[in-house]
Design an enzyme around this catalytic site. Structure first.
Site: not given
Lengths: 625, 625
Positions: A222, A254-255, A325, A404, A406, A479
């Protein structure tokens, strides 16, 4: 990259030619199957080198996807398909392969051990096979649902595309095994929404938030890059943003996300480096408000014509954090990157400010997942009382959503409930991956009115854990969040819940056998004080410690599930993470659901449709052409 | 009895004749179906008047039951069959009916509203239809299992036989509805064990324990009659007993039990009257040890050749209590009765004393059933530790069993478990009724060794209750007991369990919301003291009171179920109801079950078997003969 020996290379090339020749002959026979206009609008590289490139289009009227697979260096064949979580085993596949003489195209599946089998029903339909200067180009289509129990059902949300490269010929389809193949996966939203693109304002300007000559690290990273808005940049509306991907790096980026920082710091030390670096300034932790997000396969993100996302102005921070990423599993070296996001904005503020609201679970350890669970569900409630208190009389319109969790999250869904009835799904991803989080435009705007309920459920897989996974901010904690993008913006920034911590204490008391003689009603985590047995002095264990001491057995699992499904909740109905709307928000009963939404049953092609399949032409089974 | 008007009577007689004539013709066509030797060995009246009489025999090799139905006064037809709990709705039926012209015999079923439908598969097979001086006699057979989903599966344990009388012709089978019919039910064990009858000793004598000229009450009554053994009657072995039913009262005498009293009273006031009478002496409460039991459909009960049940002698009470259940739903008046049981005994004591041991649940309110449950299961454990402590090295042999619950019991089963593996079912009744409790000979003697586990589970239906049903001695409380008859007799009189009461207190604490601020670990019922939070003063509610204050919702139900399935138990491993074997018997873990016994799947007749059915002859559907 391993270079094949000349003879292998030669052989592979020969097979490649055989495949192409055979397929060209074959396509001449295919009749009356009008391929969609090309080029297909969505495109992604499948492998890190970009040798396999997939383009696709969606026909919602035909409930069919058109795929175009470009194979740059065809060897002895290729597997392509979909599977639940991205494995090449238990996958639904199309296989292009040669036995040395002929080449074949067929709808197949792989079993648990990776062995390939022909589907009894051929649902991938080859439309065209063409040698092009770039490589072999295969055009084929498949309905979303096929009613073949071995087939993947293509639905909204993430699809795990898988591929494998056949380096040598196989005597039969059944002889192919996925083990040992060069293979990989790519996550993508196949069923892109078909929404009309709003007109952009004439005064539109652009701002590129991008990395500067980053040497892409030779492992997955990242990358954090702090940037800032110009001095005295006034309030604008972002109306659209789109990715800027450095040419050649399409398979590595990737993002990308842009976070706005809070304005609690006047200045933040400039930084460009790995987000995990020890040199990363501590102040960057305040940069958590998502401004824009892109992930592989996504295209430009347009705000609805009447709304824009405010940025700039004196009340907000000048600082933006760009996070990229880089996905580099094959350790490609020496690539420089300038990728980022181009924001399109206008000074003529649109009628509505767009807002982002957080639904789901409060970040607290009282919401936890036992270890060794394959599909444990946690649910967060945005209650009628909160929407009544916080939403404008005419309600809000949700137009996009970002799910979202984890690392253990596998599914996320948010349901809109009105008067006890499930009305519609706001967003749902039954193949959610924490490694693929994009802001998704909804296929249909969802209207939410005061008194409505929004229920967000996340499913977790903790089969590889030995201890409970508690809720929290840490990567190893969990989360359950749905960031909904909506307008008009309201003061309600988050509408989430957690179960009453006092009941959780009773749970610990019930299931912790070692506790037989102790009793403690003093949970630590949430600051709530539960009524306490007079005179009792308690060992003050934290909730994570208490979860760590639960003996995980059928009893403690069943009771925890029942607890989460039933016990009253504390609702966070907040203007910001610290300021609540006025009202009593603890010990709130769970919303009652009187009627459930029907699960859509996949419409199966009639037997007539199936017989129109031209697969019989594709000489599967070894006969000579 | 309502007397039909002359014309109706005439019509009925005409139809009756039509039925008989048709059936006689029909039977001439039936070929190669050897009926079993008559008379069939088991016989019961179906209705209170005895107008319908059923005889049957069981062929275990053919897995088939042969039925003979004697209809004394045939009107326009009769329904006969089986259903889950004795309703004529949702029943599996044979129907004999006439449309005025012809008569028909068919395999049918009734739906929830009582409407009759023809089975798609005809499994009841007519073998003979005969006018006899006593009435119309129908002989037919049916396999235990038919694989027709509308058919009842005939299995071990109680079967609820149902009947209905057709008073007038019907145009079609579908026109028949069970509502308004004269109907009823009779419970019976259809699958009688085929065990060889042991030889009786030559010195055998008999003692008749019977009522004396009881005027059968005009409503259903339990009749209590105290009797006593002769002065100085020495110790004998009962080797067999059989019912003595006063002729003509066969349909009214439902079941009979003889209880031995404990010898705590030197004398007991003589009594003969309703067991509910206020004049019944209090001392009769000590007469609870079952010496003999008979119920409708049962025949003589033989002890195994090497064992007998001791009675008489100086250590036991002289007093015996005879209890007769008169079942008189149609209020038949003016019948006198002298029914009872004939004991066959010998002075030459056999090698082994037979014993009776109580398995299942301790009579305590800590075991409770929530209201509105259709099938709630409670389980009692006779643990390996107890059988290890109490059984002789060569083990015991169980040869008979009497299941027992109070009013809400619907199923009872006892499983033998050895080394964590389910070995065999000791006794099972999936259609148990508290109104039909017989001592049943086991089809196969069960050997139990030290270290074995006996698990007894009872299923309850509390759909008509509004409050929890707690365990206890009262009629409105519940029990879960299997009285096993075995030899050689041991000191172990009862081997039962209940869950740990301290965990139950934690349960109450968890589910009783009103309790939020209270905490009490002081259960009252069992005399156990749980560890207590120091300084806490508790409101001392009893367990039934605590159950009464549980809010019954999905949470409290699920958690109670989980609790009963998981929580350690207190074991009563007792020499008598008060004296325990030495050892620690509280907080015992539940026995682990590693492997389950396979459910036997009914073997379906092959399609060839079905085609050999001659039902096509039985002109169903209205065609003329």
């Amino acid at each position: 990259m391993q270079v094949p020996s000349p003879s292998a290379r030669e052989a592979a090339s020969m097979y490649g030619t055989a495949v192409a020749v055979f397929l060209v002959l074959l396509v001449a026979v295919l009749q009356g199957l009008a391929p969609p206009e090309s080029p297909l609008p969505y495109r992604i590289p499948l492998d890190p080198k970009g040798d396999l490139e997939l383009s696709w289009d969606v026909s919602y009227t035909q409930k069919t996807i058109y795929f175009q697979l470009l194979v740059q260096e065809l060897k002895a064949g290729v597997l392509f398909g979909m599977s639940d979580r991205g494995e090449l085993e238990n996958a639904d596949l199309v296989v292009l392969w040669t036995d040395g003489d002929n080449a074949y195209f067929g709808d197949a599946w792989s079993d648990q051990r990776g062995q390939i089998h022909l589907d009894s029903q051929q649902d991938y339909q080859l439309l065209r096979a063409q040698r092009t200067p770039k490589g072999l180009c295969l055009l084929f289509k498949r309905p979303f649902g096929t009613c073949d129990p071995k087939d993947y059902f293509i639905e909204d949300g993430t699809v795990h595309l898988v591929y494998g490269v056949l380096e040598e010929p196989f005597g039969s389809l059944e002889a192919i095994n996925t083990s040992g193949l060069q293979k990989g996966l790519q996550r993508v939203q196949l069923l892109k929404p078909k929404i009309s693109i709003p007109a952009l304002p004439e005064d539109r300007r652009t701002m590129d938030i991008q990395a500067h000559n980053v040497l892409i690290p030779s492992k997955t990273t990242y990358w954090c890059h702090l940037t800032k808005l110009p001095q005295d940049f006034p309030r604008h509306h972002i109306v659209m943003y789109e990715p800027i991907i450095t040419k050649g790096n399409e398979a590595l980026v990737h993002h990308i996300e842009i976070f706005q920082c809070t304005n609690q710091f006047q200045n933040i030390t400039s930084f460009s480096g790995s987000c995990d670096s020890k040199e990363k300034p501590q102040e960057l932790k305040v940069c958590r408000h998502v401004l824009a997000a892109w992930a592989l396969g996504a295209r430009a993100f347009y705000y609805p014509e009447e709304a824009g996302l405010a940025f700039g102005g004196s009340n907000s921070s000048r600082f933006l954090l760009l996070e990229i990423h880089y996905h580099n599993p094959t350790n490609i070296r020496g690539r420089y990157d300038n990728s980022g996001i181009r924001l399109h904005y206008t000074a003529k503020l649109r009628h509505f400010n767009a807002g982002i609201m957080e639904l789901g679970l409060v970040y607290t350890p009282v919401m936890a997942i036992p270890p060794k669970e394959s599909a444990f569900v946690l649910t967060g409630y945005c209650t009628a009382k909160c929407t009544q208190a916080a939403l404008p009389p005419l309600g809000i319109r949700i137009f996009a959503s970002q799910l979202h969790t984890h690392l253990t999250g596998t599914k996320v869904v948010t349901m809109l409930v009105r008067d006890g009835q499930e009305i519609e799904i706001v967003n749902r991803d039954d193949h959610y991956s924490p490694n693929f989080q994009e802001i998704r435009m909804l296929k249909k705007t969802v209207y939410v009115y005061p008194g409505d309920v929004l229920i967000t459920s996340c499913t977790y897989n903790t089969e590889d854990k030995n201890e409970a996974t508690v809720g929290g901010l840490g990567t190893q904690e969990e989360m359950c969040v749905n960031y909904i993008h909506y307008y008009p913006q309201t003061q309600l920034e988050l509408c989430k819940s957690h179960i009453d911590p006092c009941f959780l204490q009773k749970y610990f008391h019930l299931v912790n056998r070692s506790n037989l003689g102790e009793y403690c009603t003093c949970p630590q985590a949430s600051g709530t004080t539960c009524p306490q047995a007079s005179g009792t002095t308690c060992p003050r264990a934290s909730v994570p410690e208490q979860f760590a001491s639960v003996p995980w057995n059928s009893f403690s699992r069943v009771v925890l599930k029942a607890l989460y499904d039933f016990i009253p909740v504390t609702v966070h109905c907040n203007k910001s993470s610290a300021v609540r709307f006025p009202g009593k928000w603890d010990l709130q009963p769970l919303p009652e659901i009187i009627s459930k939404l029907k699960e859509p049953t996949p419409r199966c092609p009639t037997s007539q449709d199936q017989s129109s399949s031209s697969l019989t032409v594709v000489n599967i089974g070894g006969g000579k052409v």
